[in-house]
Design a protein around this motif. Structure first.
Motif, PDB file in Angstrom:
ATOM      1  N   THR A 244      -0.303   9.946   1.688  1.00  0.00           N
ATOM      2  CA  THR A 244       1.114   9.916   2.065  1.00  0.00           C
ATOM      3  C   THR A 244       1.882   8.877   1.248  1.00  0.00           C
ATOM      4  O   THR A 244       3.045   9.114   0.868  1.00  0.00           O
ATOM      5  CB  THR A 244       1.248   9.625   3.560  1.00  0.00           C
ATOM      6  OG1 THR A 244       0.555   8.410   3.876  1.00  0.00           O
ATOM      7  CG2 THR A 244       0.666  10.765   4.378  1.00  0.00           C
ATOM      8  N   TYR A 245       1.257   7.738   0.940  1.00  0.00           N
ATOM      9  CA  TYR A 245       1.914   6.735   0.099  1.00  0.00           C
ATOM     10  C   TYR A 245       2.171   7.292  -1.305  1.00  0.00           C
ATOM     11  O   TYR A 245       3.252   7.094  -1.884  1.00  0.00           O
ATOM     12  CB  TYR A 245       1.057   5.472   0.008  1.00  0.00           C
ATOM     13  CG  TYR A 245       0.909   4.731   1.310  1.00  0.00           C
ATOM     14  CD1 TYR A 245       1.843   4.903   2.349  1.00  0.00           C
ATOM     15  CD2 TYR A 245      -0.160   3.859   1.530  1.00  0.00           C
ATOM     16  CE1 TYR A 245       1.705   4.227   3.551  1.00  0.00           C
ATOM     17  CE2 TYR A 245      -0.299   3.183   2.738  1.00  0.00           C
ATOM     18  CZ  TYR A 245       0.636   3.376   3.736  1.00  0.00           C
ATOM     19  OH  TYR A 245       0.493   2.720   4.929  1.00  0.00           O
ATOM     20  N   ASN A 246       1.180   7.999  -1.849  1.00  0.00           N
ATOM     21  CA  ASN A 246       1.356   8.585  -3.183  1.00  0.00           C
ATOM     22  C   ASN A 246       2.455   9.649  -3.185  1.00  0.00           C
ATOM     23  O   ASN A 246       3.258   9.729  -4.128  1.00  0.00           O
ATOM     24  CB  ASN A 246       0.042   9.191  -3.671  1.00  0.00           C
ATOM     25  CG  ASN A 246      -1.010   8.139  -3.971  1.00  0.00           C
ATOM     26  OD1 ASN A 246      -0.675   6.999  -4.287  1.00  0.00           O
ATOM     27  ND2 ASN A 246      -2.272   8.520  -3.877  1.00  0.00           N
ATOM     28  N   LEU A 247       2.501  10.472  -2.133  1.00  0.00           N
ATOM     29  CA  LEU A 247       3.555  11.483  -2.049  1.00  0.00           C
ATOM     30  C   LEU A 247       4.933  10.829  -1.942  1.00  0.00           C
ATOM     31  O   LEU A 247       5.912  11.308  -2.540  1.00  0.00           O
ATOM     32  CB  LEU A 247       3.306  12.397  -0.844  1.00  0.00           C
ATOM     33  CG  LEU A 247       2.090  13.320  -0.931  1.00  0.00           C
ATOM     34  CD1 LEU A 247       1.927  14.120   0.357  1.00  0.00           C
ATOM     35  CD2 LEU A 247       2.228  14.266  -2.113  1.00  0.00           C
ATOM     36  N   GLN A 248       5.016   9.735  -1.181  1.00  0.00           N
ATOM     37  CA  GLN A 248       6.299   9.040  -1.061  1.00  0.00           C
ATOM     38  C   GLN A 248       6.733   8.466  -2.403  1.00  0.00           C
ATOM     39  O   GLN A 248       7.922   8.525  -2.764  1.00  0.00           O
ATOM     40  CB  GLN A 248       6.190   7.921  -0.018  1.00  0.00           C
ATOM     41  CG  GLN A 248       7.512   7.250   0.298  1.00  0.00           C
ATOM     42  CD  GLN A 248       8.518   8.208   0.909  1.00  0.00           C
ATOM     43  OE1 GLN A 248       8.181   8.955   1.812  1.00  0.00           O
ATOM     44  NE2 GLN A 248       9.741   8.186   0.392  1.00  0.00           N
ATOM     45  N   ASN A 249       5.792   7.934  -3.169  1.00  0.00           N
ATOM     46  CA  ASN A 249       6.125   7.420  -4.499  1.00  0.00           C
ATOM     47  C   ASN A 249       6.599   8.537  -5.419  1.00  0.00           C
ATOM     48  O   ASN A 249       7.520   8.353  -6.230  1.00  0.00           O
ATOM     49  CB  ASN A 249       4.917   6.720  -5.110  1.00  0.00           C
ATOM     50  CG  ASN A 249       4.572   5.425  -4.393  1.00  0.00           C
ATOM     51  OD1 ASN A 249       5.447   4.771  -3.829  1.00  0.00           O
ATOM     52  ND2 ASN A 249       3.297   5.060  -4.414  1.00  0.00           N
ATOM     53  N   ILE A 250       5.970   9.721  -5.311  1.00  0.00           N
ATOM     54  CA  ILE A 250       6.396  10.859  -6.132  1.00  0.00           C
ATOM     55  C   ILE A 250       7.826  11.258  -5.786  1.00  0.00           C
ATOM     56  O   ILE A 250       8.668  11.504  -6.675  1.00  0.00           O
ATOM     57  CB  ILE A 250       5.431  12.042  -5.928  1.00  0.00           C
ATOM     58  CG1 ILE A 250       4.055  11.717  -6.516  1.00  0.00           C
ATOM     59  CG2 ILE A 250       5.982  13.310  -6.578  1.00  0.00           C
ATOM     60  CD1 ILE A 250       2.997  12.744  -6.195  1.00  0.00           C
ATOM     61  N   PHE A 251       8.138  11.330  -4.492  1.00  0.00           N
ATOM     62  CA  PHE A 251       9.488  11.710  -4.089  1.00  0.00           C
ATOM     63  C   PHE A 251      10.518  10.660  -4.508  1.00  0.00           C
ATOM     64  O   PHE A 251      11.662  10.995  -4.839  1.00  0.00           O
ATOM     65  CB  PHE A 251       9.546  11.922  -2.577  1.00  0.00           C
ATOM     66  CG  PHE A 251       8.725  13.098  -2.108  1.00  0.00           C
ATOM     67  CD1 PHE A 251       8.600  14.220  -2.893  1.00  0.00           C
ATOM     68  CD2 PHE A 251       8.067  13.068  -0.894  1.00  0.00           C
ATOM     69  CE1 PHE A 251       7.853  15.304  -2.480  1.00  0.00           C
ATOM     70  CE2 PHE A 251       7.312  14.147  -0.458  1.00  0.00           C
ATOM     71  CZ  PHE A 251       7.205  15.272  -1.261  1.00  0.00           C
ATOM     72  N   ASN A 252      10.126   9.394  -4.503  1.00  0.00           N
ATOM     73  CA  ASN A 252      11.060   8.348  -4.918  1.00  0.00           C
ATOM     74  C   ASN A 252      11.345   8.395  -6.418  1.00  0.00           C
ATOM     75  O   ASN A 252      12.426   7.976  -6.859  1.00  0.00           O
ATOM     76  CB  ASN A 252      10.504   6.970  -4.560  1.00  0.00           C
ATOM     77  CG  ASN A 252      10.460   6.749  -3.052  1.00  0.00           C
ATOM     78  OD1 ASN A 252      11.212   7.357  -2.293  1.00  0.00           O
ATOM     79  ND2 ASN A 252       9.555   5.888  -2.610  1.00  0.00           N
ATOM     80  N   LEU A 253      10.406   8.881  -7.205  1.00  0.00           N
ATOM     81  CA  LEU A 253      10.604   8.974  -8.658  1.00  0.00           C
ATOM     82  C   LEU A 253      11.385  10.209  -9.077  1.00  0.00           C
ATOM     83  O   LEU A 253      11.806  10.295 -10.238  1.00  0.00           O
ATOM     84  CB  LEU A 253       9.240   8.973  -9.368  1.00  0.00           C
ATOM     85  CG  LEU A 253       8.436   7.662  -9.280  1.00  0.00           C
ATOM     86  CD1 LEU A 253       7.064   7.854  -9.899  1.00  0.00           C
ATOM     87  CD2 LEU A 253       9.177   6.530  -9.982  1.00  0.00           C
TER      88      LEU A 253
END
Length: 349
Positions: A244-253
Motif C-alpha cells: 500500500t505504501y508503494n501504491l501511494q507513492n506511485i499515485f503521488n508521482l
C-alpha cells in the motif's frame, strides 16, 4: 597448508556470520537465461512439466550476482504435489566439478521454469539450504515466448508469524530482480540477436513495437494491482502495508492532468517530438533516394561492359543497326537530288 586452512576457516566463519542477512537484490546474467531456455527445450518442451537447476554466482553484502547455472534431474507427480524427486548426489558432484573450474562461484540457490510457485518449492529450498552458506535464492525464469517484460522473479524463504499464538510458517518473500551483462556478455548477446532481428524492419517500427510491448506490460501490472486490491477489500487476502505504501507513492508521482497549463505543455512537447521524428524520416528517405540515383548514374555503363565481356548480344543495338542502312540510303538520295539541281542550274545558264 596452514594458510589455506586459515583462509577456508575465515570464509566459513564469515559465511556463518552473514547467514542471517537476507538478499535485497538479485542480478541475473544472460548466460543463465540461455542455459535455462536450453534446459527447458531439451527436457520439458510442449509438456506440463517444469525443470529445476542450480544457480551459481557470488554475493556482495545483500546483492546476489547469478553468473552460471547447471541442470539437475528433477521429477514430480502433477496429480500429487507431495511426491517429488531431486538427485542431490548429482547436484553435489556437479557443484564440485564447477568449483574446480571457477573457485569464486558459490551455490546461491535454485531456479525453476515455473511459471508459478508450487508447493514443493519450500521443501526444495530447505534441501538447498544444506549446500548454501546463506538462505538460498529461488528464481522463477519464465521461458514462454509470449511473456511481456522481465521473465525473471526472485524469492527468498523467510519465517513468518501470521497471528499471536500460532506456529511460525515458512513463506517466500519477493526480492528485486534485474538482468545485467558484462562487456563480454553484451557483445555475445548482440551477436546472437543478429539472427533474430529483422533487417527489413526500420528503426521507427522497432521503437513502436517496443512501446507496444511496454504498454502491454503496464496493462498486466495494473490488472494485477486491481485484482490484489479487490481481494483485500473483500477480505480474501490480508493487507500488506509495504504494498500500500508503494501504491501511494506511485499515485503521488502521477501528474495532475486537471491543470490546463500542464496538459497544454504535454501536448506541445509531444507534437515537437513527433515533428522531429517525421522530418527525420523524410530526410532519411530523401538521402536514400539520392544515393540510389548517384549509384545509377555512376554505374550506368557497367552493365553494358559486363554483357560485352560475357559475350551477350543486346537486342536494342540490333534495331539501331537496321536503321543505319536506311539513313545511308536517304543520304544518297539527298546527294542525287543535289546533283540534279546543279545540272538544271547549268542548263538555265
Amino acid at each position: 597448508l596452514t594458510l589455506f586452512a586459515a583462509t577456508r576457516y575465515e570464509k566459513t566463519m564469515s559465511g556463518m556470520e552473514n547467514n542471517g542477512s537476507s538478499a535485497t537484490e538479485v542480478v541475473i546474467h544472460p548466460l543463465v537465461l540461455l542455459s535455462v531456455a536450453d534446459h527447458y527445450n531439451r527436457e520439458a518442451k510442449d509438456t506440463r512439466k517444469r525443470v529445476v537447476g542450480v544457480l551459481l554466482g557470488s554475493r556482495t553484502k545483500n546483492r546476489v550476482d547469478i553468473t552460471n547455472s547447471f541442470a539437475v534431474p528433477f521429477e514430480e507427480d502433477l496429480s500429487n504435489p507431495t511426491v517429488w524427486f531431486l538427485d542431490h548426489n548429482f547436484l553435489e558432484s556437479m557443484f564440485w566439478m564447477f568449483k574446480k573450474v571457477n573457485t569464486n562461484e558459490e551455490m546461491m540457490g535454485f531456479y525453476s521454469s515455473g511459471p508459478k510457485i508450487k508447493e514443493n518449492d519450500l521443501k526444495i529450498s530447505a534441501l538447498f539450504k544444506r549446500f548454501c552458506t546463506h538462505e538460498p535464492v529461488f528464481t522463477i525464469i519464465d521461458v514462454r515466448p509470449g511473456v511481456v517484460g522481465i521473465p525473471t522473479t526472485a524469492y527468498e524463504a523467510v519465517d513468518q508469524v501470521e497471528a499471536e499464538g500460532k506456529e511460525i510458517q515458512r513463506v517466500f518473500k519477493h526480492i528485486s530482480c534485474a538482468i545485467e551483462a558484462d562487456e563480454a556478455e553484451a557483445v555475445g548477446v548482440e551477436h546472437l540477436l543478429r539472427d533474430i532481428n529483422d533487417p527489413s524492419t526500420g528503426t521507427l517500427a522497432l521503437q513502436i513495437q517496443q512501446k507496444v510491448n511496454g504498454l502491454k506490460g503496464l496493462l498486466a501490472r495494473l490488472t494485477e494491482i486491481n485484482a490484489y486490491l479487490d481481494k483485500v477489500t473483500s477480505g480474501k487476502m490480508p493487507i500488506n502495508n509495504q504494498i500500500t505504501y508503494n501504491l501511494q507513492n506511485i499515485f503521488n508521482l502521477l501528474p495532475n492532468l486537471n491543470v490546463d497549463e500542464l496538459v497544454k505543455s504535454m501536448f506541445i512537447k509531444t507534437n515537437d517530438m513527433h515533428l522531429v521524428m517525421y522530418v527525420s524520416s523524410l530526410v532519411r528517405a530523401i538521402l536514400a533516394l539520392h544515393g540510389l540515383l548517384v549509384n545509377k548514374i555512376k554505374y550506368r555503363d557497367v552493365d553494358a561492359v559486363l554483357d560485352r565481356d560475357a559475350g551477350i548480344v543486346a537486342t536494342a543495338p540490333a534495331a539501331s543497326a537496321n536503321a543505319a542502312p536506311a539513313s545511308s540510303a536517304e543520304a544518297e538520295a539527298g546527294a542525287g537530288d543535289a546533283t540534279g539541281d546543279s545540272k538544271d542550274a547549268k542548263g538555265a545558264k
